[in-house]
Design an enzyme around this catalytic site. Structure first.
Site, PDB file in Angstrom:
ATOM      1  N   GLN A 230       3.314   2.184  -3.407  1.00 13.09           N
ATOM      2  CA  GLN A 230       2.469   2.052  -4.593  1.00 13.09           C
ATOM      3  C   GLN A 230       3.348   1.874  -5.840  1.00 13.09           C
ATOM      4  OE1 GLN A 230      -1.231   2.564  -4.829  1.00 13.09           O
ATOM      5  NE2 GLN A 230      -0.707   1.508  -6.698  1.00 13.09           N
TER       6      GLN A 230
ATOM      7  N   HIS B 208       4.584   8.282  -3.147  1.00  9.68           N
ATOM      8  CA  HIS B 208       3.840   7.083  -2.735  1.00  9.68           C
ATOM      9  C   HIS B 208       4.687   5.874  -3.164  1.00  9.68           C
ATOM     10  CE1 HIS B 208       0.648   4.713  -1.314  1.00  9.68           C
ATOM     11  NE2 HIS B 208      -0.304   4.990  -2.169  1.00  9.68           N
TER      12      HIS B 208
ATOM     13  N   ARG C 101       1.106   7.803   6.852  1.00  6.91           N
ATOM     14  CA  ARG C 101       0.513   8.538   5.723  1.00  6.91           C
ATOM     15  C   ARG C 101       0.288   9.966   6.181  1.00  6.91           C
ATOM     16  NH1 ARG C 101      -4.283   6.844   1.593  1.00  6.91           N
ATOM     17  NH2 ARG C 101      -2.497   5.684   0.810  1.00  6.91           N
TER      18      ARG C 101
HETATM   19  N1  NVA Z   1      -2.911  11.062  -5.695  1.00 12.80           N
HETATM   20  C1  NVA Z   1      -3.890  10.439  -4.835  1.00 12.80           C
HETATM   21  C2  NVA Z   1      -3.481   9.034  -4.524  1.00 12.80           C
HETATM   22  C3  NVA Z   1      -4.429   8.266  -3.656  1.00 12.80           C
HETATM   23  C4  NVA Z   1      -3.957   6.890  -3.381  1.00 12.80           C
HETATM   24  C5  NVA Z   1      -4.059  11.264  -3.576  1.00 12.80           C
HETATM   25  O1  NVA Z   1      -3.060  11.704  -3.008  1.00 12.80           O
HETATM   26  O2  NVA Z   1      -5.195  11.472  -3.161  1.00 12.80           O
HETATM   27  N1   CP Z   2      -3.818   3.395  -3.766  1.00 13.46           N
HETATM   28  C1   CP Z   2      -3.944   3.731  -2.461  1.00 13.46           C
HETATM   29  O1   CP Z   2      -2.974   4.080  -1.759  1.00 13.46           O
HETATM   30  O2   CP Z   2      -5.211   3.630  -1.996  1.00 13.46           O
HETATM   31  P1   CP Z   2      -5.748   4.089  -0.560  1.00 13.46           P
HETATM   32  O3   CP Z   2      -5.734   5.588  -0.523  1.00 13.46           O
HETATM   33  O4   CP Z   2      -7.113   3.496  -0.473  1.00 13.46           O
HETATM   34  O5   CP Z   2      -4.822   3.527   0.489  1.00 13.46           O
END
Ligand code: NVA
Ligand code: CP
Length: 309
Positions: A137, A134, A107
């Site tokens: 997801q 992502h 990540r």
């Molecule tokens: N768009 C959000 C998704 C979190 C899972 C972020 O990048 O913070």
């Molecule tokens: N939806 C998702 O990726 O959640 P987290 O940021 O908690 O991993």
């Protein structure tokens, strides 16, 4: 179709048939999980690095649990704790990871860093979220939509909010590749770039349409799925005030929901900001599938890992 050894950085790197294979295997894995059948030990003897530059609840937990269930050994690594935090290059780090582990779940902020990691490391890299994408997801969300609606073809999926965020972009890519119709409703300054929209049109399965609008009402009208995500993604905190002001008219609430199809479902990748992009009555209401959506991350990621690692 050979998936073994491939990086999973975005769904667009995979064909519709390959994505279908991952979804099929995820479905078998979910069924086995529900029946408490023994889980295939496809990661037995394998160590998987989980490199995180940003916080995470669902992704970290579901990958850790999934790797364990498949017989593998997860190693959580906070980016800042590695020599990366002191200036060692991503390139060198990727080579070193290749000496010890069999796969990397990462990540990051910059998607380009993930690409560098994938190029420098001889083992597969799975994108656990970058600023742009992502994919775990998104594929998991397509799995949930198919579970609830039978198929993606012919459906209208409306993403309402920050259209250029990672979740919106990956959702659009996966939905279009799998044959669903995608509408992104976003203020103009938060719309995906024209270049990416062209890529989406190129990746779309025949018959799948993409629409971009700044009108949430138009987007949600007769929609089968209403999807939203936070207005302030990780890394955009300095723009928080402006974003909340700009995106306020895009809140998913009961009035907006009333315009959608009578059997529409509401999705959110979580974490949610209740009273921000979504109201509590909607996220906790009968149309919301957010908890099953979160559970399905485990099954789909296990499928991805068992196929590429
Ligand atoms: N768009 C959000 C998704 C979190 C899972 C972020 O990048 O913070
Ligand atoms: N939806 C998702 O990726 O959640 P987290 O940021 O908690 O991993």
């Amino acid at each position: 179709m050979e998936l073994k050894g491939r990086d999973f950085l975005r769904t667009g790197d995979f064909s519709t048939e390959e994505l279908g294979l991952i979804l099929k295997k995820a479905s078998q894995m979910k069924l086995a999980h529900k029946k408490r059948e023994p889980v295939e030990q496809s990661l037995a003897g394998k160590s998987i690095a989980m490199l995180f530059q940003k916080p995470s609840t669902r992704t970290r937990l579901s990958f850790d649990v999934g790797i364990n269930q498949l017989g593998g050994h997860p190693i959580y690594l906070n980016w800042g704790d590695l020599q990366l935090g002191r200036g060692e290059t991503i390139n060198d780090t990727g080579k070193i990871f290749g000496c010890y582990v069999d796969g990397i779940v990462a990540r990051v902020y910059r998607h380009a860093d993930l690409e560098t990691l994938a190029l420098s490391s001889p083992v597969p890299v799975i994108n656990a979220l970058s600023d742009e994408f992502h994919p775990c997801q998104a594929l998991s969300d397509c799995f949930t939509i198919i579970e609830k609606k039978g198929a993606l073809s012919g459906l209208k999926i409306a993403f309402v909010g920050d259209g250029s965020c990672n979740v919106s972009q990956s959702l659009a890519e996966a939905v279009l590749q799998l044959g669903g119709n995608m509408v992104i409703a976003s203020p103009k300054r938060y719309c995906p770039k024209e270049e990416f929209l062209s890529e989406l049109r190129r990746l779309a399965k025949e018959g799948a349409a993409l629409q971009v609008t700044d009108d949430p009402v138009e987007a949600v009208k007769d929609a089968d799925v209403i999807y939203t995500d936070v207005w302030v993604s990780m890394g955009t905190e300095s723009e928080a005030e402006q974003r909340v002001r700009d995106l306020r008219p895009y809140q998913v609430n009961k009035d907006l929901l009333a315009i959608s199809a009578p059997d529409s479902i509401v999705m959110h990748c979580l974490p949610a900001h209740r009273g921000g992009e979504i109201t509590s009555d909607v996220i906790d209401g009968p149309r919301s599938v957010v908890w099953e959506q979160a559970e399905n991350r485990l099954h789909v990621q296990k499928s991805i890992m068992s196929l590429v690692l």
